[in-house]
Design an enzyme around this catalytic site. Structure first.
Site, PDB file in Angstrom:
ATOM      1  N   GLY A 196      32.977  35.351  41.243  1.00 29.22           N
ATOM      2  CA  GLY A 196      31.724  34.635  41.980  1.00 29.22           C
ATOM      3  C   GLY A 196      31.664  34.840  43.557  1.00 29.22           C
ATOM      4  O   GLY A 196      30.539  34.819  44.189  1.00 29.22           O
ATOM      5  N   TYR A 204      50.486  35.635  30.503  1.00 29.18           N
ATOM      6  CA  TYR A 204      50.205  36.376  31.184  1.00 29.18           C
ATOM      7  C   TYR A 204      49.165  37.802  30.745  1.00 29.18           C
ATOM      8  O   TYR A 204      48.391  37.900  31.374  1.00 29.18           O
ATOM      9  CB  TYR A 204      51.523  37.009  31.810  1.00 29.18           C
ATOM     10  CG  TYR A 204      51.502  38.087  33.049  1.00 29.18           C
ATOM     11  CD1 TYR A 204      50.861  37.639  34.124  1.00 29.18           C
ATOM     12  CD2 TYR A 204      51.822  39.530  32.834  1.00 29.18           C
ATOM     13  CE1 TYR A 204      51.009  38.234  35.286  1.00 29.18           C
ATOM     14  CE2 TYR A 204      51.934  40.122  33.752  1.00 29.18           C
ATOM     15  CZ  TYR A 204      51.265  39.987  35.001  1.00 29.18           C
ATOM     16  OH  TYR A 204      51.105  40.692  36.110  1.00 29.18           O
TER      17      TYR A 204
END
Ligand code: UDP
Length: 326
Positions: free
Chosen positions: A113, A156
């Site tokens: 973003g 992960y």
């Protein structure tokens, strides 16, 4: 066109998340050496200010302590975002499973973003863990992997797989200039002695004349890349015109037992090896196929195992107060 090849502006402003970590701090040094500005962001969960203290007073460098799973507010121009924040050792992501999932998911969304808002390019540090316990060997980028989503390493592996999916979505939907590097086992100065990974674990144990803790029978393999080679590959990828994932690592593969023998020999330790239980879902083999990196980046590793390990042992000796670094 990517922002680095836009010659109108030579000095770029780069954001490096995980900037106080092992790889983030080395990447920062490389970007500064190339004449760029760096804004490093780190929440110091597994990063350490020791890795960046040499940058104090550098006018082109700024450090912000912040958790990128929260909104990132940065005034001013940004040309490039490198998202390197994440716990990265199996010990760390077992200790911090939820922050690991959050930084790979929410942190990737926030950093994408930021890149979109600034019109910046974006590079995500992905991992060979996206291949899981691979059924194809060596691993090529077109292999989809063999990951256990609910196992202890899943926090992960799946966060990074989500991060890759999110990055490609921003590339396809928002036309963001994005790159994905899949990083294979890397070692060198600034690794944390206590992070549980095999390189600092074995070197620390050997230097302290303690037994080396081999998990399983030590027949599992890894391929170790020296940090300067990895950073050079990532630096080249940042300016390359490719959006597909690129493996960066050293294809020279060895068993963990062979690695332990090498560390005992190179440190001159009288340590023995002790065999412990193999952690769940520990990959049996791992070796990067670097055909794409060779073709697209003209890159391949140049630091041999003996040279890289000698530098790393020297770093840990200094760290442990055993001798001055050469
Ligand atoms: N390993 C080991 N002893 C240790 C730490 C790790 O035998 O003290 C093994 C581990 O089980 C794995 C390999 O070394 O097979 C590499 O582990 P590491 O944690 O460095 O990273 P991974 O490649 O598994 O992400």
């Amino acid at each position: 066109m990517d922002v680095f090849s836009n010659q109108r502006k030579a000095k770029k402003t780069c954001v490096v998340t995980g900037g106080a970590g092992f790889l983030g701090s080395h990447l920062t040094d490389r970007l500064l050496a190339a004449g760029h500005r760096v804004i490093a962001i780190d929440n110091l969960l597994t990063g350490n200010v020791r890795n960046i203290e040499h940058l104090a007073g550098n006018a082109d460098y700024r450090f912000i302590e912040h958790d990128v799973t929260n909104f990132i507010y940065l005034p001013g121009e940004v040309d490039f975002v490198f998202h390197f924040a994440s716990p990265a050792s199996p010990f760390d992501y077992l200790e911090f499973p939820i922050p690991t999932l959050k930084v790979g998911a929410l942190g990737t969304h926030n950093t994408l973003g930021l890149a979109k808002a600034k019109g910046a390019s974006f590079l995500i540090a992905s991992t060979s863990e996206v291949y899981g316990d691979p059924l194809i060997h060596p691993q090529k980028e077109d292999y989809w992997g063999n990951v256990n989503p609910i196992g202890p390493r899943g926090v992960y592996d799946e966060a990074k797989r989500f991060a890759e999916a999110m990055t490609m979505a921003y590339h396809r939907f928002h036309r963001l200039d994005t790159k994905i590097v899949r990083i294979f086992n890397t070692y060198g100065p600034r690794m944390r002695l206590e992070d549980g990974r095999v390189v600092p674990a074995f070197i620390g144990q050997a230097l302290n004349e303690e037994p080396l803790t081999v998990f399983g029978d030590g027949s599992q393999t890894r391929s170790f890349c020296y940090v300067s080679d990895l950073i050079e590959g990532i630096f080249r990828l940042s300016t390359a015109d490719t959006h597909e994932p690129v493996n960066i690592g050293n294809p020279s593969e060895m068993t963990i037992k062979q690695f332990g023998e090498a560390i005992i020999e190179k440190t001159g330790a009288s340590s023995q090896m002790v065999f412990k239980e193999l952690p769940e879902d520990d990959p049996r083999v791992r070796q990067p196929d670097i055909t794409r990196a060779r073709a697209v980046l003209g890159w391949e590793p140049i630091v041999g195992f003996d040279e890289g390990i000698a530098k790393t042992i020297s770093y840990f000796k200094t760290f442990l107060g055993m001798e001055e670094q050469a």
